[in-house]
Design a protein around this motif. Structure first.
Motif, PDB file in Angstrom:
ATOM      1  N   ALA A  57       0.795  -1.226   0.000  1.00 14.62           N
ATOM      2  CA  ALA A  57       0.000   0.000   0.000  1.00 14.62           C
ATOM      3  C   ALA A  57       0.832   1.283   0.000  1.00 14.62           C
ATOM      4  O   ALA A  57       0.321   2.337  -0.351  1.00 14.62           O
ATOM      5  CB  ALA A  57      -0.934   0.009   1.208  1.00 14.62           C
ATOM      6  N   GLY A  58       2.092   1.200   0.405  1.00  9.80           N
ATOM      7  CA  GLY A  58       2.895   2.417   0.462  1.00  9.80           C
ATOM      8  C   GLY A  58       4.240   2.179   1.097  1.00  9.80           C
ATOM      9  O   GLY A  58       4.668   1.038   1.294  1.00  9.80           O
ATOM     10  N   VAL A  59       4.888   3.276   1.443  1.00  7.56           N
ATOM     11  CA  VAL A  59       6.244   3.212   1.991  1.00  7.56           C
ATOM     12  C   VAL A  59       6.480   4.400   2.916  1.00  7.56           C
ATOM     13  O   VAL A  59       5.914   5.476   2.720  1.00  7.56           O
ATOM     14  CB  VAL A  59       7.293   3.195   0.846  1.00  7.56           C
ATOM     15  CG1 VAL A  59       7.225   4.455   0.021  1.00  7.56           C
ATOM     16  CG2 VAL A  59       8.700   2.974   1.369  1.00  7.56           C
ATOM     17  N   ILE A  60       7.295   4.174   3.937  1.00  3.88           N
ATOM     18  CA  ILE A  60       7.765   5.255   4.802  1.00  3.88           C
ATOM     19  C   ILE A  60       9.228   4.981   5.121  1.00  3.88           C
ATOM     20  O   ILE A  60       9.603   3.843   5.436  1.00  3.88           O
ATOM     21  CB  ILE A  60       6.911   5.413   6.086  1.00  3.88           C
ATOM     22  CG1 ILE A  60       7.350   6.648   6.880  1.00  3.88           C
ATOM     23  CG2 ILE A  60       6.918   4.155   6.921  1.00  3.88           C
ATOM     24  CD1 ILE A  60       6.397   7.055   8.003  1.00  3.88           C
ATOM     25  N   CYS A  61      10.044   6.026   4.994  1.00  7.16           N
ATOM     26  CA  CYS A  61      11.471   5.917   5.284  1.00  7.16           C
ATOM     27  C   CYS A  61      11.843   7.046   6.242  1.00  7.16           C
ATOM     28  O   CYS A  61      11.517   8.211   5.996  1.00  7.16           O
ATOM     29  CB  CYS A  61      12.299   6.025   4.008  1.00  7.16           C
ATOM     30  SG  CYS A  61      11.947   4.733   2.811  1.00  7.16           S
ATOM     31  N   ILE A  62      12.528   6.673   7.312  1.00  5.59           N
ATOM     32  CA  ILE A  62      12.860   7.611   8.378  1.00  5.59           C
ATOM     33  C   ILE A  62      14.356   7.576   8.639  1.00  5.59           C
ATOM     34  O   ILE A  62      14.928   6.497   8.827  1.00  5.59           O
ATOM     35  CB  ILE A  62      12.099   7.249   9.668  1.00  5.59           C
ATOM     36  CG1 ILE A  62      10.597   7.283   9.404  1.00  5.59           C
ATOM     37  CG2 ILE A  62      12.502   8.172  10.813  1.00  5.59           C
ATOM     38  CD1 ILE A  62       9.787   6.520  10.404  1.00  5.59           C
ATOM     39  N   ARG A  63      14.959   8.744   8.646  1.00  3.05           N
ATOM     40  CA  ARG A  63      16.381   8.863   8.960  1.00  3.05           C
ATOM     41  C   ARG A  63      16.511   9.270  10.429  1.00  3.05           C
ATOM     42  O   ARG A  63      15.947  10.266  10.864  1.00  3.05           O
ATOM     43  CB  ARG A  63      17.044   9.909   8.072  1.00  3.05           C
ATOM     44  CG  ARG A  63      18.529  10.051   8.317  1.00  3.05           C
ATOM     45  CD  ARG A  63      19.205  10.820   7.228  1.00  3.05           C
ATOM     46  NE  ARG A  63      19.110  10.159   5.938  1.00  3.05           N
ATOM     47  CZ  ARG A  63      19.814   9.084   5.573  1.00  3.05           C
ATOM     48  NH1 ARG A  63      20.658   8.540   6.411  1.00  3.05           N
ATOM     49  NH2 ARG A  63      19.653   8.566   4.370  1.00  3.05           N
ATOM     50  N   GLN A  64      17.251   8.442  11.167  1.00  4.02           N
ATOM     51  CA  GLN A  64      17.490   8.735  12.572  1.00  4.02           C
ATOM     52  C   GLN A  64      18.781   8.080  13.003  1.00  4.02           C
ATOM     53  O   GLN A  64      18.948   6.878  12.780  1.00  4.02           O
ATOM     54  CB  GLN A  64      16.346   8.238  13.442  1.00  4.02           C
ATOM     55  CG  GLN A  64      16.498   8.656  14.879  1.00  4.02           C
ATOM     56  CD  GLN A  64      15.299   8.271  15.733  1.00  4.02           C
ATOM     57  OE1 GLN A  64      14.286   7.796  15.243  1.00  4.02           O
ATOM     58  NE2 GLN A  64      15.416   8.471  17.001  1.00  4.02           N
ATOM     59  N   PRO A  65      19.700   8.808  13.553  1.00  5.67           N
ATOM     60  CA  PRO A  65      19.580  10.212  13.949  1.00  5.67           C
ATOM     61  C   PRO A  65      19.810  11.153  12.772  1.00  5.67           C
ATOM     62  O   PRO A  65      20.453  10.801  11.797  1.00  5.67           O
ATOM     63  CB  PRO A  65      20.699  10.368  14.980  1.00  5.67           C
ATOM     64  CG  PRO A  65      21.735   9.389  14.552  1.00  5.67           C
ATOM     65  CD  PRO A  65      20.975   8.225  13.956  1.00  5.67           C
ATOM     66  N   PHE A  99      -4.790   2.957  -2.440  1.00  6.07           N
ATOM     67  CA  PHE A  99      -4.978   3.081  -0.998  1.00  6.07           C
ATOM     68  C   PHE A  99      -5.061   4.532  -0.526  1.00  6.07           C
ATOM     69  O   PHE A  99      -5.173   4.783   0.663  1.00  6.07           O
ATOM     70  CB  PHE A  99      -3.855   2.342  -0.270  1.00  6.07           C
ATOM     71  CG  PHE A  99      -3.857   0.877  -0.575  1.00  6.07           C
ATOM     72  CD1 PHE A  99      -4.686   0.010   0.118  1.00  6.07           C
ATOM     73  CD2 PHE A  99      -3.066   0.369  -1.592  1.00  6.07           C
ATOM     74  CE1 PHE A  99      -4.717  -1.337  -0.182  1.00  6.07           C
ATOM     75  CE2 PHE A  99      -3.084  -0.986  -1.897  1.00  6.07           C
ATOM     76  CZ  PHE A  99      -3.917  -1.835  -1.191  1.00  6.07           C
ATOM     77  N   GLN A 100      -4.997   5.476  -1.451  1.00  6.09           N
ATOM     78  CA  GLN A 100      -5.116   6.875  -1.072  1.00  6.09           C
ATOM     79  C   GLN A 100      -6.543   7.162  -0.630  1.00  6.09           C
ATOM     80  O   GLN A 100      -7.493   6.539  -1.082  1.00  6.09           O
ATOM     81  CB  GLN A 100      -4.701   7.768  -2.241  1.00  6.09           C
ATOM     82  CG  GLN A 100      -3.217   7.656  -2.525  1.00  6.09           C
ATOM     83  CD  GLN A 100      -2.786   8.429  -3.756  1.00  6.09           C
ATOM     84  OE1 GLN A 100      -3.577   9.116  -4.401  1.00  6.09           O
ATOM     85  NE2 GLN A 100      -1.510   8.310  -4.099  1.00  6.09           N
ATOM     86  N   GLY A 101      -6.675   8.080   0.295  1.00  7.12           N
ATOM     87  CA  GLY A 101      -7.988   8.439   0.830  1.00  7.12           C
ATOM     88  C   GLY A 101      -8.441   7.538   1.966  1.00  7.12           C
ATOM     89  O   GLY A 101      -9.562   7.673   2.450  1.00  7.12           O
ATOM     90  N   MET A 102      -7.575   6.633   2.407  1.00  7.18           N
ATOM     91  CA  MET A 102      -7.914   5.707   3.495  1.00  7.18           C
ATOM     92  C   MET A 102      -7.226   6.096   4.803  1.00  7.18           C
ATOM     93  O   MET A 102      -7.236   5.331   5.752  1.00  7.18           O
ATOM     94  CB  MET A 102      -7.522   4.274   3.104  1.00  7.18           C
ATOM     95  CG  MET A 102      -8.258   3.753   1.893  1.00  7.18           C
ATOM     96  SD  MET A 102      -7.656   2.136   1.337  1.00  7.18           S
ATOM     97  CE  MET A 102      -7.879   1.123   2.783  1.00  7.18           C
ATOM     98  N   ARG A 103      -6.589   7.271   4.808  1.00  8.94           N
ATOM     99  CA  ARG A 103      -5.899   7.801   5.990  1.00  8.94           C
ATOM    100  C   ARG A 103      -4.637   7.019   6.348  1.00  8.94           C
ATOM    101  O   ARG A 103      -4.141   7.108   7.467  1.00  8.94           O
ATOM    102  CB  ARG A 103      -6.848   7.928   7.174  1.00  8.94           C
ATOM    103  CG  ARG A 103      -8.029   8.853   6.868  1.00  8.94           C
ATOM    104  CD  ARG A 103      -8.906   9.159   8.046  1.00  8.94           C
ATOM    105  NE  ARG A 103      -8.241   9.669   9.223  1.00  8.94           N
ATOM    106  CZ  ARG A 103      -7.883  10.936   9.414  1.00  8.94           C
ATOM    107  NH1 ARG A 103      -8.115  11.835   8.492  1.00  8.94           N
ATOM    108  NH2 ARG A 103      -7.302  11.312  10.538  1.00  8.94           N
ATOM    109  N   LEU A 104      -4.081   6.266   5.400  1.00 10.06           N
ATOM    110  CA  LEU A 104      -2.843   5.529   5.669  1.00 10.06           C
ATOM    111  C   LEU A 104      -1.669   6.482   5.867  1.00 10.06           C
ATOM    112  O   LEU A 104      -0.833   6.261   6.752  1.00 10.06           O
ATOM    113  CB  LEU A 104      -2.528   4.553   4.543  1.00 10.06           C
ATOM    114  CG  LEU A 104      -3.508   3.404   4.362  1.00 10.06           C
ATOM    115  CD1 LEU A 104      -3.094   2.530   3.191  1.00 10.06           C
ATOM    116  CD2 LEU A 104      -3.607   2.583   5.626  1.00 10.06           C
ATOM    117  N   GLY A 105      -1.594   7.516   5.037  1.00 17.86           N
ATOM    118  CA  GLY A 105      -0.538   8.507   5.203  1.00 17.86           C
ATOM    119  C   GLY A 105      -0.611   9.154   6.570  1.00 17.86           C
ATOM    120  O   GLY A 105       0.401   9.315   7.256  1.00 17.86           O
TER     121      GLY A 105
END
Length: 102
Positions: A64-72, A88-94
């Motif tokens: 459905a999607g992707v999220i990438c987080i840089r830490q630190p 999957f847009q409009g389903m509040r996944l973001g």
């Protein structure tokens, strides 16, 4: 390690998942307009980087999607990439992924 959110599951991205996800991302804007190459997404999603956490979002075992987080990064985490595939847009996944990130 999988992360269960209320509407989706986040799974770490491996090579096979990156190769499946990359052309899906390049088919949507802004990457479609920019003619971004799928191979560049594969590299971004799989390149060795200890500070980058990359997850694919799944709804009922469908990508459905992707999220990438840089830490630190500077004073805290940095949202490097967030995308929800058109189906999957409009389903509040973001929204849900952003809330998890916060």
């Amino acid at each position: 390690m999988n992360i269960q959110l209320s509407n989706c599951t986040l799974r770490p991205i491996d090579q096979a998942l990156a190769e499946k996800l990359a052309p899906m991302l390049t088919a949507i804007d802004p990457w479609a307009t920019l003619k971004f190459q799928a191979s560049r997404f594969v590299t971004f999603l799989t390149n060795e980087d200890q500070a980058l956490r990359r997850y694919a979002a799944f709804v009922d075992d469908k990508l459905a999607g992707v999220i990438c987080i840089r830490q630190p990064w500077l004073l805290g985490p940095y949202l490097n990439l967030l995308a929800v595939l058109p189906e999957f847009q409009g389903m509040r996944l973001g929204h849900e992924m952003l809330c998890w990130f916060e």
